[in-house]
Design an enzyme around this catalytic site. Structure first.
Site, PDB file in Angstrom:
ATOM      1  N   PRO A 247       0.800  -1.237   0.000  1.00  0.00           N
ATOM      2  CA  PRO A 247       0.000   0.000   0.000  1.00  0.00           C
ATOM      3  C   PRO A 247       0.828   1.280   0.000  1.00  0.00           C
ATOM      4  O   PRO A 247       0.753   2.090   0.926  1.00  0.00           O
ATOM      5  CB  PRO A 247      -0.823  -0.143   1.283  1.00  0.00           C
ATOM      6  CG  PRO A 247       0.073  -0.911   2.201  1.00  0.00           C
ATOM      7  CD  PRO A 247       0.803  -1.903   1.315  1.00  0.00           C
ATOM      8  N   CYS A 248       1.577   1.511  -1.050  1.00  0.00           N
ATOM      9  CA  CYS A 248       2.357   2.746  -1.143  1.00  0.00           C
ATOM     10  C   CYS A 248       1.443   3.964  -1.261  1.00  0.00           C
ATOM     11  O   CYS A 248       1.888   5.095  -1.022  1.00  0.00           O
ATOM     12  CB  CYS A 248       3.343   2.686  -2.306  1.00  0.00           C
ATOM     13  SG  CYS A 248       2.607   2.440  -3.925  1.00  0.00           S
TER      14      CYS A 248
END
Length: 283
Positions: A247-248
């Site tokens: 989940p950047c």
């Protein structure tokens, strides 16, 4: 790319962009609906089906004030939360069941000539994606904003000499359940990634950021016990080869602004608001 799901997502994304741009004017439901060429009734129903909340509620989750409050209230315990296996609800699963395995030099020697890679295209909550896997796990996932050929070409550049097969395997199918948030169908997801030791460490740390939470680049650096590495951390975040699963998109600026995103800042806003709506619905 012209499926109904993609068309609906495009309209939602346009609506989010319009609401963010005109937030100070507090546009009405009718104005937002007109912007995406829908009736107010149809737009409201489509938006609630997609996000679970009204457009006005959704916009609250995208405000800088909301982001700052999340950073302030949750930063201290953000990574501790990943160790708490008692977390309830299906919205906080990333840190519980996604594991990274780094490729060995032999796995991608000479452009990946020893790799067999299956790939396919699928519809997700945030538009069309390409997903690819080796026998050990997901090696690539990206949103498709152009043609499928262009999307495959981007994958091919990572492993130019690999053996490719357009085939939907069980590893891909399992990973795609993440978009439904259906824990009953999910098994552990394994990622088989090409990256430097530092990149792998950054990606592993990102997996500890729960759904609905946010972290800054400086916060990531501090939790890597390298507070002066914000620029290197930013490069590693930008090099993430697996959209959404790693989940950047949960990394934002210290000002509370969402910032840029490899697959588009508009999509990033949609993802953050959607996750916030899901997470706060479980509280």
């Amino acid at each position: 790319m012209d499926t109904q799901n993609q068309i609906d997502y495009n309209r939602i994304a346009q609506a989010i962009a319009y609401l963010k741009l005109n937030y100070k004017q507090q546009p009405t439901l009718e104005q937002a609906a007109e912007h995406v060429n829908l009736s107010p009734f149809h737009f409201q129903r489509m938006f609630k089906d997609w996000a679970g909340v009204t457009p006005k509620q959704f916009l609250q989750y995208l405000s800088i004030e909301h982001a700052k409050s999340i950073l302030k209230d949750r930063q201290a315990s953000l990574f501790d939360a990943a160790l708490n296996t008692g977390l309830s609800g299906t919205g906080r699963l990333h840190d519980l069941f996604i594991k990274i395995e780094g490729m060995t030099p032999g796995d991608y020697k000479n452009g990946g000539e020893q790799l067999d890679i299956n790939y396919s295209f699928a519809e997700s909550t945030f538009g069309t994606i390409i997903v690819a896997s080796t026998a050990r796990g997901i090696c690539y996932m990206a949103f498709v904003d152009g043609s499928n050929d262009d999307a495959f070409a981007a994958l091919h550049r990572l492993f130019p000499n690999a053996n490719y097969h357009q085939f939907v395997d069980a590893i891909q199918q399992n990973a795609l359940y993440i978009f439904t948030q259906d824990r009953s169908k999910l098994q552990d997801i394994k990622l088989h990634l090409k990256g430097t030791p530092f990149q792998l460490k950054v990606w592993e740390t990102l997996l500890k950021v729960p759904v609905g939470a946010l972290v800054t680049y400086g916060g990531l650096s501090a939790n890597l016990q390298n507070p002066n590495a914000s620029r290197a951390v930013g490069s590693a975040v930008g090099a993430n080869p697996v959209a959404f699963l790693i989940p950047c998109h949960r990394v934002i600026r210290s000002t509370g602004e969402t910032g840029q995103y490899h697959w588009g800042s508009q999509r990033k806003s949609a993802m953050l608001g959607w996750e916030a709506a899901k997470a706060f619905a479980e509280v």
